[in-house]
Design a protein around this motif. Structure first.
Motif, PDB file in Angstrom:
ATOM      1  N   ARG A 214      38.998  44.901  42.182  1.00 41.07           N
ATOM      2  CA  ARG A 214      38.065  44.266  41.252  1.00 41.07           C
ATOM      3  C   ARG A 214      38.737  43.049  40.644  1.00 41.07           C
ATOM      4  O   ARG A 214      39.916  43.082  40.318  1.00 41.07           O
ATOM      5  CB  ARG A 214      37.685  45.241  40.145  1.00 41.07           C
ATOM      6  CG  ARG A 214      36.727  46.317  40.609  1.00 41.07           C
ATOM      7  CD  ARG A 214      35.911  46.814  39.419  1.00 41.07           C
ATOM      8  NE  ARG A 214      34.952  47.818  39.848  1.00 41.07           N
ATOM      9  CZ  ARG A 214      35.133  49.119  39.659  1.00 41.07           C
ATOM     10  NH1 ARG A 214      36.216  49.549  39.072  1.00 41.07           N
ATOM     11  NH2 ARG A 214      34.225  49.971  40.052  1.00 41.07           N
ATOM     12  N   GLY A 215      37.969  41.996  40.480  1.00 40.11           N
ATOM     13  CA  GLY A 215      38.526  40.791  39.874  1.00 40.11           C
ATOM     14  C   GLY A 215      38.467  40.875  38.358  1.00 40.11           C
ATOM     15  O   GLY A 215      37.644  41.574  37.795  1.00 40.11           O
ATOM     16  N   GLU A 216      39.358  40.151  37.737  1.00 39.80           N
ATOM     17  CA  GLU A 216      39.359  40.078  36.272  1.00 39.80           C
ATOM     18  C   GLU A 216      38.494  38.899  35.842  1.00 39.80           C
ATOM     19  O   GLU A 216      38.661  37.803  36.376  1.00 39.80           O
ATOM     20  CB  GLU A 216      40.789  39.835  35.774  1.00 39.80           C
ATOM     21  CG  GLU A 216      41.728  40.983  36.031  1.00 39.80           C
ATOM     22  CD  GLU A 216      41.749  41.930  34.855  1.00 39.80           C
ATOM     23  OE1 GLU A 216      41.829  41.436  33.724  1.00 39.80           O
ATOM     24  OE2 GLU A 216      41.672  43.149  35.087  1.00 39.80           O
ATOM     25  N   PRO A 217      37.588  39.073  34.896  1.00 38.94           N
ATOM     26  CA  PRO A 217      36.784  37.938  34.447  1.00 38.94           C
ATOM     27  C   PRO A 217      37.667  36.812  33.905  1.00 38.94           C
ATOM     28  O   PRO A 217      38.662  37.075  33.214  1.00 38.94           O
ATOM     29  CB  PRO A 217      35.915  38.518  33.338  1.00 38.94           C
ATOM     30  CG  PRO A 217      35.997  39.973  33.488  1.00 38.94           C
ATOM     31  CD  PRO A 217      37.248  40.305  34.206  1.00 38.94           C
ATOM     32  N   ILE A 218      37.273  35.595  34.247  1.00 41.25           N
ATOM     33  CA  ILE A 218      38.091  34.444  33.850  1.00 41.25           C
ATOM     34  C   ILE A 218      37.500  33.817  32.589  1.00 41.25           C
ATOM     35  O   ILE A 218      36.294  33.596  32.512  1.00 41.25           O
ATOM     36  CB  ILE A 218      38.148  33.434  35.000  1.00 41.25           C
ATOM     37  CG1 ILE A 218      38.975  34.044  36.131  1.00 41.25           C
ATOM     38  CG2 ILE A 218      38.773  32.117  34.561  1.00 41.25           C
ATOM     39  CD1 ILE A 218      38.959  33.290  37.387  1.00 41.25           C
ATOM     40  N   PRO A 219      38.314  33.592  31.570  1.00 40.28           N
ATOM     41  CA  PRO A 219      37.766  33.022  30.328  1.00 40.28           C
ATOM     42  C   PRO A 219      37.220  31.612  30.543  1.00 40.28           C
ATOM     43  O   PRO A 219      37.756  30.841  31.343  1.00 40.28           O
ATOM     44  CB  PRO A 219      38.971  33.005  29.387  1.00 40.28           C
ATOM     45  CG  PRO A 219      40.160  33.129  30.264  1.00 40.28           C
ATOM     46  CD  PRO A 219      39.749  33.872  31.471  1.00 40.28           C
TER      47      PRO A 219
END
Lengths: 197, 426
Positions: B96-101
């Motif tokens: 799963r990818g981490e949401p990017i700010p």
């Protein structure tokens, strides 16, 4: 499975164990002790006494189900069908699960013959039917969320329901399946074994 | 030529990366596979493009056609290695990818969720833009999803790679047709500052603004500058198959998407769209191919090989075998390019390079003749100079300098002697 260790127990405790053995739940003193140690460890894990990385995961094996040596379980539903799923041991090897293929609805399957395939990113695994009969239901949730098998292998992660041919053969076939105790023995044997092809 | 220098940025790459339209750091991830660091290898691929598993299955592999190992025997199985690292990562658990700010407020609309549109969305969301992708079909993926048969590219592979992009923060709206449900005016009214059109091969029914279109050799295409990807409408960019008369491969589309992301970022931050272009130069340091040993290729160049059918007990060993095979294949790579910015080698490159004392150097040229990578040359004053892109920090020059004018930053002189002697015996 880790190797055997000798544990010394106080005499008065042994007397207590002898009493517990009379109830018929345990066959030997060591069986009682090993279960006691396991329960104690689980309790320690619950309160967080053992750091996460050192915790050994115990296989979850519900009592009321019947198992095949190929790691599928069988459960009789109220309608009289046999619900089939994958055991905790199998799902531990299916972390990369991507898709589940089964034979079509209404197709006849035979006991201990593949009724479908679990596909991961790299490998395919045959799924073996615990009883003979006709496939009557498929768990539609698995189409989009095959990871249900990893999360809840024994309830929401069931795969198919098989309608047995007749009750006579069914009784015989269910007798051939492994009970909880036999299945536990079988998986612990597998865990200690390395098979090189 | 002053204008040219300010517009172009020179970038030296090994032949495989130079041939790849997305310039994936092939040499870097192959060297990570050699070390057995599969997860880091996938992360390195994801720095350049979001589809390691899809490209590992169906890419035309221009990298393998350019591979310098062809001078010795066969090309390194780069595509199969990419597929292996991507699959091994997924085999060990969900990815799963981490949401990017968010760092910018300017919204970007991308028309078409094919490989070009998704690659552009991926790069833009990584920069910190809010990105929305509009797709005509009920599912994203474009040609990759609807044209490639399941035997070559399983459906879950596409779904999984797209889900990863969505995890990062890209919004994909399916069943929205450009020209019918939305058009440039409505997008502008909704506050989208830039639009990238990557709708693939134009069909006769697609209703686009006529000022975008052009006729070329009998087919209608979207007219866009090949350098800036701008169309005749300001703030609207186009790329991928929509701007070409013939359809290209997936990796060309990814390359176009990456290019568009760079251009849109420049447009939104008011930079010159023509500046900072990359000029790729293929660099190989190996001169003598005869001395290299032949090693057979371990993967057969064939698409859609069947999966291994095993039982649950064999998973661990089978996975180890797959990894071993990949590592053996990775060791066939000659690392023929200049030092790439591979993650594992940063430590070596940053800290270990030869330092030349100009006062001691007599210009004897021994170091230049001994350097296996041809990284040392003399400048006009007769002092040795090190080309940092070619230098691999082996320390042989320091070991052979008669005046002791060369020292290494990290290695001691004794260590250098040991390495140099071992190299000669071998």
């Amino acid at each position: 499975m880790s190797e055997w260790k000798t544990v010394s127990i106080r005499q008065e405790l042994i007397k207590e164990i002898e009493k517990a053995r009379k109830t018929g739940r345990y066959r030997s003193t060591s069986e009682f002790v090993s279960e006691a140690i396991r329960l104690r460890l689980e309790e320690l894990m619950r309160v967080g006494g053992i750091p996460v990385e050192k915790r050994k995961r115990y296989l979850e094996v519900p009592e009321q189900l019947l198992y095949t040596p190929k790691h599928t379980w069988a459960q009789i539903t109220p309608e009289g069908n046999i619900r089939v799923g994958l055991s905790d041991y199998a799902q531990g090897h299916l972390e990369g699960i991507a898709y589940i293929y089964t034979e079509l609805m209404g197709k006849e399957v035979k006991k201990m013959e593949p009724f479908g395939v679990a596909e991961t990113w790299m490998f395919m695994f045959d799924l073996y039917a615990p009883v003979s009969g006709k496939i009557v239901k498929f768990n539609e949730n698995l189409r989009n969320e095959p990871h249900l098998i990893n999360e809840k292998p024994y309830d929401e992660g069931w795969i198919v329901e098989i309608k047995p041919k007749n009750s006579l053969t069914l009784e015989q076939e269910l007798k051939d399946l492994l009970s909880l105790r036999q299945y536990k023995k079988w998986t612990s044997k597998l865990e200690g074994r390395i098979r090189v092809k | 030529m002053a204008t040219k220098n300010s517009l172009y940025v020179k970038r030296k790459l090994p032949p495989c990366s130079a041939a790849c339209p997305a310039h994936v750091n092939v040499q870097g991830y192959v060297s990570l596979i050699q070390k057995g660091e599969f997860r880091e290898a996938v992360e390195l691929i994801r720095k350049d493009m979001p589809f390691p598993a899809i490209c590992g299955r169906v890419c035309f592999a221009p990298c393998e056609k350019a591979c310098a190992r062809k001078n010795v025997d066969q090309a390194v199985a780069i595509r199969s290695l990419k597929r292996t690292v991507a699959d091994v990562e997924r085999e060990q658990g969900r990815v799963r990818g981490e949401p990017i700010p968010r760092r910018y407020d300017k919204k970007i609309a991308i028309i078409g969720a094919g490989p070009a549109g998704l690659a552009a969305a991926y790069d833009l969301v990584k920069l910190g833009y809010p990105v929305t992708v509009f797709e005509r079909m009920p599912e994203a993926g474009g040609m990759v999803r609807y044209r490639i048969p399941d035997a070559l590219l399983e459906r879950f592979v596409v779904a999984n790679e797209i889900a990863y992009i969505q995890d990062l923060g890209v919004e994909i709206r399916c069943n929205v047709e450009f020209g019918k449900d939305t058009n440039l005016d409505t997008l502008r009214n909704e506050g989208y500052a830039a639009t990238f059109i990557a709708i693939g091969k134009l069909s006769e029914t697609s209703s686009l603004p006529p000022e975008l279109l052009s006729e070329e050799s009998g087919t209608s295409i979207i007219l866009a500058s090949p350098i800036t990807l701008e169309t005749r409408i300001r703030g609207v960019f186009a790329g991928g198959d929509a701007t070409k008369t013939k359809p290209a491969g997936i990796i060309e589309a990814v390359g176009a998407g990456k290019h568009a992301a760079v251009q849109i970022h420049r447009y939104l931050s008011s930079q010159d769209l023509r500046a900072g272009r990359e000029e790729i130069e293929e660099t190989v340091w190996i001169k003598n191919w005869e001395i290299l040993d032949k090693k057979p290729r371990r993967y057969i160049a064939k698409k859609g090989e069947p999966k291994l059918r095993i039982s649950f007990e064999e998973v661990v060993e089978a996975l180890e075998k797959v990894k071993q095979k990949a590592r053996f294949e990775a060791f066939r790579c000659l690392a023929c390019g200049p030092c790439t910015e591979c993650l594992a080698e940063i430590g070596l490159c940053e800290t270990d390079k030869p330092l030349i004392d100009e006062n001691l150097c007599t210009g004897c040229n021994i170091c230049a003749s001994i350097c296996p990578f041809g990284a040392i040359s003399k400048d006009e004053k007769g002092v040795a100079q090190v080309d940092e892109e070619l230098c691999k920090g082996c320390g042989i020059c320091a070991a052979h300098c008669p005046e002791n004018a060369i020292t290494m930053e990290r290695l001691t002189n004794e260590q250098i002697m040991i390495y140099a002697l071992a190299g000669f015996r071998g």
